[in-house]
Design an enzyme around this catalytic site. Structure first.
Site, short mmCIF file in Angstrom:
data_model
loop_
_atom_site.label_atom_id
_atom_site.label_comp_id
_atom_site.label_asym_id
_atom_site.label_seq_id
_atom_site.Cartn_x
_atom_site.Cartn_y
_atom_site.Cartn_z
N ASP A 13 21.51 49.62 -55.35
CA ASP A 13 20.68 50.17 -56.43
C ASP A 13 21.11 49.67 -57.80
OD1 ASP A 13 19.42 51.75 -54.42
OD2 ASP A 13 21.09 53.14 -54.53
N LYS A 16 18.62 44.98 -58.43
CA LYS A 16 18.44 43.59 -57.95
C LYS A 16 16.97 43.18 -57.88
CE LYS A 16 20.72 44.52 -54.20
NZ LYS A 16 21.16 45.89 -54.52
N GLY A 17 16.10 44.16 -57.57
CA GLY A 17 14.68 43.85 -57.44
C GLY A 17 14.14 43.25 -58.72
N GLY A 40 15.54 49.38 -51.08
CA GLY A 40 14.40 49.78 -51.90
C GLY A 40 14.50 49.05 -53.21
N HIS A 41 13.73 47.99 -53.36
CA HIS A 41 13.79 47.20 -54.59
C HIS A 41 12.59 47.55 -55.46
CE1 HIS A 41 16.52 43.99 -52.52
NE2 HIS A 41 17.14 45.11 -52.83
N GLN A 224 21.20 46.07 -50.56
CA GLN A 224 22.32 47.01 -50.68
C GLN A 224 23.34 46.45 -51.71
OE1 GLN A 224 21.42 46.32 -47.02
NE2 GLN A 224 19.92 47.82 -47.61
P1 IMP Z 1 22.08 52.66 -43.57
O1 IMP Z 1 22.05 51.31 -44.17
O2 IMP Z 1 20.73 53.34 -43.56
O3 IMP Z 1 22.74 52.67 -42.24
O4 IMP Z 1 23.00 53.58 -44.52
C1 IMP Z 1 24.40 53.38 -44.65
C2 IMP Z 1 24.85 53.66 -46.07
O5 IMP Z 1 24.31 52.68 -46.94
C3 IMP Z 1 24.39 55.01 -46.63
O6 IMP Z 1 25.37 55.50 -47.51
C4 IMP Z 1 23.13 54.66 -47.40
O7 IMP Z 1 22.85 55.59 -48.42
C5 IMP Z 1 23.56 53.31 -47.97
N1 IMP Z 1 22.43 52.43 -48.27
C6 IMP Z 1 21.68 51.73 -47.40
N2 IMP Z 1 20.76 51.00 -48.05
C7 IMP Z 1 20.94 51.23 -49.34
C8 IMP Z 1 20.30 50.72 -50.52
O8 IMP Z 1 19.40 49.88 -50.50
N3 IMP Z 1 20.79 51.20 -51.70
C9 IMP Z 1 21.82 52.07 -51.77
N4 IMP Z 1 22.44 52.56 -50.71
C10 IMP Z 1 22.01 52.15 -49.50
#
Ligand code: IMP
Length: 441
Positions: A13, A16-17, A40-41, A224
Site C-alpha cells: 500500500d 505503487k499503482g 489493490g492498486h 504487496q
Molecule cells: P495474503 O496475501 O492474502 O495471504 O495475506 C498475507 C498478508 O499480506 C496479510 O497481512 C495481508 O494483509 C497482507 N497483504 C496481502 N496483499 C496486500 C496488499 O496488496 N497490500 C497490503 N497488504 C497486503
C-alpha cells in the site's frame, strides 16, 4: 538500460499503482509478476477512481501492453470481473492485455481453506486478504496446482480438479468439519471461464522476451511490499510470494539481466494491514489521525490499516534486498498538518541500539524504535508541482530520508491524482567527506 521494476519498500500500500501509472509513459509493456487478487492498486484519473487487483495499472494507457505473468495467482472470476468494470468505465481492452498460460489458477477451495486456516489459527492469524493466495501457492509448490493452460485440455482438467477437490474435501471434512465441495460444479464453472479467458491467454514468456528483443521497454510491477516478501519479510506474517524485485525474473520468465533499474516506492510514513510486528506503529490518536487523513483502509478488504512513523531500519533492509536504484516517496501531503515528525533511525533491544532489521520474530516485537524528530511544515503541499514550491521543512524531511537511506528520492507524490506529483533530480554526493545532499529539479 531500458527495463525497470517497481517494488514497495514497506508492508504494501505504498502507492505503487499511481507510480506505475505515471512511469508507464516511459515503457511499452507492463508486467505484473506475483501475488494475485490480494493486491489493490488505486489510481485516480481526473477524479475517477480505479482499483485494480490483478490487471496492471498500465491498462489505463490504451497504447500500452499489459501482461499478467506466470508468477501471478490468477483468480479467473476476479479477472473477468475486473475486465468488465474497466469496460464499463470506457477503458479500452483490445489486444493490449495478456494472461500467462503458465499462471496458476485460484480455485474456490483455496479461498475456503484460506478462511478456515485463518479462523483455526485464532490469535495467531496472519490477517490474510482471504483471496486464497497462500493455498494456491502452496499447491503450486506441492506440484498439484492447476495452470491456465490446463483449462484447454478438458479431460486432463477434469481429472486434476477431481483429484484436488477430493483431497481438499478430506481436509475440509476431517480437519475443519465443513461441508465438502462438488468437483463437478467447480469443473463446470472453470470450463465456462476458459472460454471467456481465451482471448487473453498466451505464452507471455515468449511475448515479453520477444518484446525485449524488439527493443520495447518493459516495466515489471511488484505487488504487496518487500516486508511481506516470503523470504525477506516478517515471516510468517507475509504473503506467499516474492514481492521484492527478486520475484520479477521467475514471475515473468525473463533473465535477471533484463531488469536494469529498480524503483522502490515508500510512503512518507508507514502502514501495515493484517497481523505481525510493526515497530513504529503509532497507536492512539495519531494512528487514527493518519488513517483518516491518508484514507488508510484496505483497497481489497476495506480493513483499517495500522499506521505509524517512517522506519528507516525496515526500509533500508528492503532497499538492500531489492538493490534499489532510486526511490519514490508517496503521500507526503498526509503529514502536512503535523507539528513534529518522527523518523525511526534504530531499534533498541537488549540494551543496545541496532540499525539492522532483525529476522527474528521473537525480537521484533521487543524492538523499541529510536526516533529522530523533525519540525513539520504545517502547510498544504497537495498543490505543489515543483520542489521549489514545497515548504523548506518538507524538503528537509525528504533530504533527511535520502541521507539516512543513502538513496535518491526522484519523485514525491502529494495527492491521489495522477497529476499530483513532483519529479526531483537528486544528487547524493558519494564522497565520504562530503555527505551533503542536494536536491534540485
Ligand atoms: P495474503 O496475501 O492474502 O495471504 O495475506 C498475507 C498478508 O499480506 C496479510 O497481512 C495481508 O494483509 C497482507 N497483504 C496481502 N496483499 C496486500 C496488499 O496488496 N497490500 C497490503 N497488504 C497486503
Amino acid at each position: 538500460m531500458s527495463n525497470a521494476c517497481v517494488v514497495g519498500l514497506q508492508w504494501g500500500d505504498e502507492g505503487k499503482g499511481k507510480v506505475i501509472d505515471i512511469l508507464t509513459d516511459e515503457y511499452d509493456v507492463i508486467v505484473r509478476y506475483q501475488g494475485g487478487g490480494n493486491a489493490g492498486h488505486t489510481v485516480v484519473v481526473s477524479g475517477e477512481k480505479f482499483v485494480l487487483h490483478l490487471i496492471p495499472s498500465g491498462i489505463l494507457h490504451p497504447e500500452k501492453k499489459c501482461v499478467i505473468g506466470n508468477g501471478v495467482a490468477l483468480d479467473p472470476a476476479l479477472f473477468l470481473e475486473e475486465v468488465e468494470e474497466l469496460r464499463k468505465k470506457d477503458v479500452s481492452i483490445k489486444d493490449n492485455l495478456f494472461v500467462s498460460d503458465r499462471a496458476h489458477l485460484v480455485f474456490p477451495y483455496h479461498k475456503l481453506l484460506d478462511a478456515l486456516s485463518e479462523s483455526d489459527k485464532g490469535q495467531d492469524r496472519i490477517g490474510t486478504t482471504g483471496r486464497g493466495i497462500g493455498p494456491c501457492y502452496a499447491d503450486k509448490m506441492a506440484r498439484i496446482g492447476i495452470r491456465v493452460i490446463e483449462l484447454y485440455h478438458l479431460e486432463h482438467l477434469k481429472r486434476q480438479i477431481r483429484r484436488n477437490v477430493e483431497e481438499k474435501n478430506r481436509l475440509l471434512q476431517g480437519l475443519y468439519d465443513t461441508a465438502p465441495l462438488s468437483w463437478e460444479e467447480i469443473y463446470e464453472e472453470y470450463v465456462a471461464y476458459a472460454k471467456r479467458l481465451e482471448p487473453y491467454v498466451c505464452d507471455t514468456v515468449e511475448y515479453v522476451n520477444e518484446a525485449i528483443k524488439g527493443s520495447k521497454r518493459v516495466l515489471f510491477e511488484g505487488a504487496q511490499g518487500s516486508l511481506l516478501d516470503v523470504d525477506f519479510g516478517t515471516y510468517p506474517f507475509i504473503t506467499s510470494s516474492n514481492a521484492t524485485a527478486c520475484g520479477a525474473a521467475p514471475g515473468a520468465g525473463v533473465s535477471p539481466k533484463q531488469i536494469h533499474k529498480i524503483y522502490g516506492v515508500m510512503k512518507a510514513y508507514t502502514t501495515r494491514v493484517g497481523s505481525g510486528p510493526f515497530p513504529t506503529e503509532a497507536g492512539g490518536v495519531l494512528e487514527e489521525h493518519l488513517r483518516l487523513r491518508g484514507g488508510e483502509f484496505g483497497a481489497t478488504t476495506g480493513r483499517p490499516r495500522r499506521c505509524g512513523w517512517f522506519d528507516v531500519v525496515a526500509v533500508r533492509h528492503a532497499a538492500t534486498v531489492n538493490g534499489v536504484d532510486e526511490t519514490i516517496l508517496t503521500k507526503l501531503d498526509v503529514l502536512d498538518d503535523q507539528e513534529t515528525l518522527k523518523i525511526c533511525v534504530g531499534y533498541k533491544y537488549n540494551g543496545k541500539v541496532h540499525e539492522r532489521f532483525p529476522p527474528d520474530l521473537a525480537l521484533l516485537p521487543q524492538c523499541e524504535p529510536v526516533y529522530e524528530e523533525r519540525p513539520g511544515w504545517r502547510q498544504d503541499t497537495s498543490c505543489c508541482t515543483s520542489i521549489h514550491k514545497l515548504p523548506g521543512e518538507a524538503v528537509n524531511y525528504v533530504r533527511r530520508l535520502e541521507e539516512l537511506l543513502g538513496l535518491k528520492v526522484t519523485m514525491v507524490s502529494v495527492g491521489p491524482d495522477r497529476r499530483q506529483f513532483i519529479r526531483i533530480r537528486s544528487t547524493i554526493q558519494k564522497k565520504p567527506q562530503r555527505r551533503r545532499i542536494t536536491i534540485h529539479e
